[in-house]
Design a protein around this motif. Structure first.
Motif, PDB file in Angstrom:
ATOM      1  N   PRO A  94       0.826  -1.226   0.000  1.00  0.00           N
ATOM      2  CA  PRO A  94       0.000   0.000   0.000  1.00  0.00           C
ATOM      3  C   PRO A  94       0.858   1.273   0.000  1.00  0.00           C
ATOM      4  CG  PRO A  94      -0.736  -1.526   1.699  1.00  0.00           C
ATOM      5  CD  PRO A  94       0.533  -2.075   1.171  1.00  0.00           C
ATOM      6  N   VAL A  95       2.009   1.190   0.713  1.00  0.00           N
ATOM      7  CA  VAL A  95       2.900   2.359   0.724  1.00  0.00           C
ATOM      8  C   VAL A  95       3.449   2.596  -0.683  1.00  0.00           C
ATOM      9  CG1 VAL A  95       5.019   3.318   1.714  1.00  0.00           C
ATOM     10  CG2 VAL A  95       3.528   1.867   3.100  1.00  0.00           C
ATOM     11  N   HIS A  96       3.905   1.515  -1.319  1.00  0.00           N
ATOM     12  CA  HIS A  96       4.425   1.644  -2.680  1.00  0.00           C
ATOM     13  C   HIS A  96       3.351   2.216  -3.602  1.00  0.00           C
ATOM     14  CE1 HIS A  96       8.107  -0.214  -1.640  1.00  0.00           C
ATOM     15  NE2 HIS A  96       7.635  -1.452  -1.506  1.00  0.00           N
ATOM     16  N   TRP A 144      13.848   6.683   0.123  1.00  0.00           N
ATOM     17  CA  TRP A 144      14.178   5.609   1.066  1.00  0.00           C
ATOM     18  C   TRP A 144      13.064   4.572   1.171  1.00  0.00           C
ATOM     19  CZ3 TRP A 144      10.924   5.519   5.373  1.00  0.00           C
ATOM     20  CH2 TRP A 144      10.118   6.654   5.527  1.00  0.00           C
ATOM     21  N   LEU A 145      11.845   4.976   0.770  1.00  0.00           N
ATOM     22  CA  LEU A 145      10.743   4.016   0.820  1.00  0.00           C
ATOM     23  C   LEU A 145      10.755   3.075  -0.376  1.00  0.00           C
ATOM     24  CD1 LEU A 145       7.631   6.086   1.960  1.00  0.00           C
ATOM     25  CD2 LEU A 145       8.677   4.169   3.142  1.00  0.00           C
ATOM     26  N   THR A 146      11.186   3.612  -1.521  1.00  0.00           N
ATOM     27  CA  THR A 146      11.167   2.799  -2.737  1.00  0.00           C
ATOM     28  C   THR A 146      12.515   2.909  -3.439  1.00  0.00           C
ATOM     29  OG1 THR A 146      10.222   4.699  -3.834  1.00  0.00           O
ATOM     30  CG2 THR A 146       8.701   2.946  -3.234  1.00  0.00           C
ATOM     31  N   PRO A 147      13.492   2.183  -2.938  1.00  0.00           N
ATOM     32  CA  PRO A 147      14.828   2.303  -3.529  1.00  0.00           C
ATOM     33  C   PRO A 147      14.913   1.651  -4.910  1.00  0.00           C
ATOM     34  CG  PRO A 147      14.819   0.658  -1.795  1.00  0.00           C
ATOM     35  CD  PRO A 147      13.453   1.240  -1.827  1.00  0.00           C
ATOM     36  N   PHE A 197      11.092  -4.732  -7.909  1.00  0.00           N
ATOM     37  CA  PHE A 197      10.590  -4.223  -9.190  1.00  0.00           C
ATOM     38  C   PHE A 197       9.258  -4.887  -9.550  1.00  0.00           C
ATOM     39  CE2 PHE A 197      14.689  -2.482 -11.382  1.00  0.00           C
ATOM     40  CZ  PHE A 197      14.795  -1.552 -10.357  1.00  0.00           C
ATOM     41  N   GLU A 198       9.133  -6.143  -9.112  1.00  0.00           N
ATOM     42  CA  GLU A 198       7.884  -6.858  -9.381  1.00  0.00           C
ATOM     43  C   GLU A 198       6.721  -6.164  -8.664  1.00  0.00           C
ATOM     44  OE1 GLU A 198       6.579 -11.479  -9.360  1.00  0.00           O
ATOM     45  OE2 GLU A 198       8.578 -10.939  -8.643  1.00  0.00           O
ATOM     46  N   VAL A 199       6.976  -5.750  -7.441  1.00  0.00           N
ATOM     47  CA  VAL A 199       5.943  -5.031  -6.685  1.00  0.00           C
ATOM     48  C   VAL A 199       5.637  -3.698  -7.371  1.00  0.00           C
ATOM     49  CG1 VAL A 199       5.397  -3.919  -4.472  1.00  0.00           C
ATOM     50  CG2 VAL A 199       6.558  -6.115  -4.504  1.00  0.00           C
TER      51      VAL A 199
END
Lengths: 247, 591
Positions: free
Chosen positions: A15-17, A97-100, A133-135
């Motif tokens: 959900p964050v992503h 930092w959340l989605t490196p 990356f899949e997410v």
């Protein structure tokens, strides 16, 4: 690509992503950041190719470096297209930092590691990146950006595969140990990053305290001196300091 | 005397070794560490220099650092104090940066090299620039102008250098302009405003300028204005670089020139914004040139000297250098191959030798090739291991004929010969060469090899004897062209036949090749001319975007494998790309 199922943490963070990738401006800037990360990764791999004495590894690292450059180009082109369509402005928070990106927070100094350690590191980092990356591919709302991730994920399969098989080839007796060491090294580097960041913050606080408590009087004097300076040339002192002096 | 010069900790660190008054070797750290613009302490460069000369650190008579670290610390501290309390954001960062390593240079040199502290000396930043410009030039007496972002306090200095018949040397810097008033910071601020990386994208501003009209020139002149005594002054209301580490310009600058370009944003010259950015670049370039011409004219009047030596990063601006040569009144303008901070390593060592120790002047060989040599055997081994065909030319003549033939057939060649260059220019020892004939080649190079912006021009190389036929070189122009330091018009009748190297405004940053300095490269140009009728080659640095120029054969080989280069040459070894790509072989090997 489903063979690299997203780790539970990534699934929990879905959900964050989704929130991070929802904003198109942020998405475009993230893609440009990913492009820079991939390009850096490509340079590291080409350096690894230059340093290894194993001809097959050299060829594979070069191929991998080419893939990373290609990924950088894909990310860059998509990011720029999005930015051009969106115009200026947009949200300020990139949430890096959340989605490196591909290497995440990992840093790599190829000069300092042997081939086996490098392969173990690459294997783990490619595996994590592929899962991540899949997410991203699943949560990104626009189809064209999803397609970019899809294309990159196809190469990631090869990267995850070759790093493992080559590790087993060059270190048949100790490839599992190398992988555990790489995991431990990632943890240690993660700790160091956190510790360094904390120390940096602490240093900032101490320096800021000095800035506001100690410097004001000196600042007053400095401002006065600045007002006395006239614009234009400054004559140089006739007696120049000797070369022994640092001042 | 054995003197090691070091520059480090800002950008592009380097080491240089001077033995008995002559340079033995000099190299930028980035060429060895493979990190572009590496600013770390140049340990690899130092070690390579010492190995090359067969010296141990304890055998050195002096190690000279290229600036005074404590005076620099003073400047940083005083600047923060003057901007109090607006500097609260930048102060902690500046202190951490400076106190981390930069302030303890003496201890670092002593501990890393194991030399006693008494042997460690410090020149001033602009003294190093001045020495790099004057002491490497053949001028007996010359005016000196150095300009960059900032050294300790100085951002621009004027002075004179002289060599006396008894072998003595003198460099006297007469006056200086002080931070924050700085030509370098002015140009860098607009570099950042235009979305390019500072200390890297300044060439891009110069390239972009040719696409624009200087319609903002008056506004820029008001920002960079002359003072009553003939110096320069920045209107600091337009800048924030002295106040904040976050952004170099202030909102007033945005009010005048419009919103800045985000670094990632596409630069489309067909759009109004793209045109505006090109116009800003053209205006900034015009004003920079005008101000430099004014300064050098005054310097010429004051000194009455015929020669001018230029140093500092601003001397990399080839368009400005050409205008200085044409309009200042100086007959000859000397720009060293590395006028920026990397060249300061050599400048500092020469300054210590000639001025501090009073060493007798010796003419410094007039070339840029002070770096590590290329090993043709290494290229041969790598290519054979990868199953590529290797050709060993029986002699120099066969080599240049073979490579010229490939170039004439439209192939792109990675060319490595002898020792690598010191400085940012590839001058025929680590170059990518191609036919200059058509714009298609420029596009192909941008697309398949260099992966860079379309508006950036490529440079031509031409033999000294025929340079005038193709390029409008003023008297003294060939000298500037020796190290690609000047931008000159391509003669109109040749522009269509030199399409890949003629910029949109009809100019080119030409390299004039001297047969005595680069015999093999010179022969290659002639051999290519014999086939095509024009002895001119496109010459661009042998690297890919974001990477340093290659130094060793293995790096040239890796670049060749990762790009659209057709042929790589090291010494007499020639390797061509296999017709059928071998990429899949690796996958097969793995599976």
């Amino acid at each position: 690509m489903d063979e690299h199922r997203a780790p539970s943490l990534e699934r929990i963070l879905r959900p964050v992503h989704r929130w991070v990738w929802r904003d198109a401006h942020r998405c475009a800037r993230k893609l440009l950041t990913f492009a820079a990360t991939e390009a850096d990764g490509g340079r590291d791999l080409s350096r690894a190719a230059e340093l290894t004495t194993d001809p097959l590894l050299r060829r594979l690292f070069l191929r991998h470096a080419l893939d990373e450059s290609h990924h950088a180009e894909l990310f860059r082109a998509r990011g720029r297209t999005m930015l051009a369509a969106l115009g200026g402005g947009g949200g300020w928070l990139e949430a890096r930092w959340l989605t490196p990106g591909e290497r995440g927070g990992d840093d790599l100094r190829v000069e300092d590691v042997k081939d086996a350690s490098l392969l173990a590191f690459l294997h783990l980092s490619e595996k994590v990146a592929a899962a991540r990356f899949e997410v991203y591919r699943d949560v990104i709302p626009d189809e064209e950006t999803r397609e970019v991730f899809r294309r990159i994920l196809r190469d990631e399969v090869f990267h995850v595969h070759y790093t493992r098989t080559q590790l087993e080839r060059i270190a048949p007796e100790r490839h599992r140990r190398e992988l555990w060491l790489a995991r431990a090294s990632r943890l240690w580097k993660g700790y160091l990053r956190v510790a360094t960041a904390l120390a940096g913050r602490l240093g900032t606080v101490i320096l800021l305290a000095q800035y506001f408590l100690v410097l004001p009087l000196f600042a007053l004097a400095a401002k006065r001196a600045a007002r006395r300076e006239r614009p234009g040339w400054s004559e140089r002192q006739r007696e120049q300091p000797t070369l022994e002096s640092q001042y | 005397m054995r003197i090691l010069g070091i520059s480090a900790h800002y950008h592009d660190s380097a080491a240089a070794l001077v033995v008995d008054g002559l340079p033995v070797c000099a190299i930028q750290e980035e060429r060895l560490s493979r990190r572009k613009n590496d600013s770390a302490f140049p340990l690899a460069a130092v070690e390579w220099c010492l190995d090359e000369a067969g010296l141990e650190p304890e055998e050195l008579d002096a190690v000279v650092f290229y600036e005074k670290p404590m005076r620099k610390l003073e400047r940083i501290l005083v600047t923060a104090l003057r901007a109090f309390p607006r500097s609260w954001r930048s102060f902690p960062q500046a202190m951490k940066n400076t106190l981390g390593e930069k302030a303890w240079v003496k201890g670092i040199i002593a501990s890393r090299l194991g030399v006693p502290a008494r042997k460690i000396l410090f020149t001033e930043h602009h003294q190093s620039h001045a020495a790099a410009a004057f002491l490497t030039s053949p001028a007996r007496e010359a005016a000196i102008l150095t300009a960059d972002g900032v050294g300790e306090w100085a951002t621009l200095t004027e002075g004179r250098g002289s060599r006396s018949p008894d072998g003595g040397c003198a460099i006297e810097l007469l006056r200086e302009l002080r931070f924050p008033h700085s030509l370098g910071m002015f140009y860098s601020t607009f570099t950042a405003y235009l979305g390019f990386e500072v200390n890297e994208g300044e060439y891009k501003v110069m390239g972009l300028a040719s696409y624009g009209e200087p319609r903002f020139a008056e506004q820029v002149r008001a920002i960079l204005r002359p003072t009553a005594d003939g110096a320069l002054e920045l209107d600091l209301g337009y800048f924030d670089f002295h106040l904040s580490g976050r952004r170099a310009w202030s909102s007033r600058l945005v009010d005048v020139f419009g919103p800045p370009r985000s670094p990632g944003h596409p630069l489309d010259l067909a759009t109004p914004d793209g045109k505006r950015f090109a116009d800003v670049a053209a205006s900034v370039q015009r004003v920079l040139e005008d101000r430099l011409v004014e300064l050098t004219r005054a310097l010429r009047r004051e000194t009455g000297l015929r020669d001018l030596c230029l140093g500092g990063g601003v001397a990399l601006n080839g368009c400005a250098n050409a205008r200085i040569l044409n309009e200042s009144g100086f007959e000859r303008v000397f720009v060293p191959p590395a006028p920026g901070d990397a060249g300061c390593a050599l400048g500092a060592a020469l300054y210590a030798d000639r001025i501090h120790f009073g060493g007798r002047d010796r003419p410094v060989p007039d070339h840029a090739y002070w770096g590590c040599p290329v090993d043709a055997g290494e290229l041969e081994r790598l290519a054979r291991e990868d199953g590529l065909e290797v050709e060993l030319a029986p002699g120099d003549r066969a080599l240049v004929e073979r490579v010229a033939e490939e170039l004439a057939n439209g192939r792109i060649v990675g060319w490595m010969d002898g020792r690598c260059e010191l400085g940012p220019r590839a001058l025929g020892n680590r170059s990518i060469l191609a036919s200059p004939a058509s714009a298609d080649m420029r596009d192909r190079l941008n697309r398949e090899v260099k992966f860079r912006e379309e508006f950036r021009p490529f440079a031509p190389a031409v033999p000294a004897g025929v340079a005038d036929r193709y390029f409008e070189l003023p008297p003294g122009g060939a000298r500037l062209g020796r190290f690609m330091s000047g931008v000159f018009p391509v003669r109109p009748e040749w522009r269509s036949r030199l399409g890949a190297v003629t910029h949109v405004d009809g100019t080119a940053r030409v390299q004039v090749v001297d047969p005595e300095v680069s015999p093999r490269f010179h022969a290659l140009l002639l051999a290519y001319g014999a086939r095509t009728g024009i002895p001119v080659l496109l010459n661009t640095s042998f690297n890919l975007s974001g990477e340093p120029i290659v130094a060793r054969a293995v790096e040239g080989y890796s670049t060749f494998r990762r790009s659209g280069i057709d042929l790589v040459v090291a010494g007499r070894c020639i390797v061509a790309k296999a017709r059928a790509s071998g990429v899949r072989r690796e996958e097969e090997a793995v599976s």
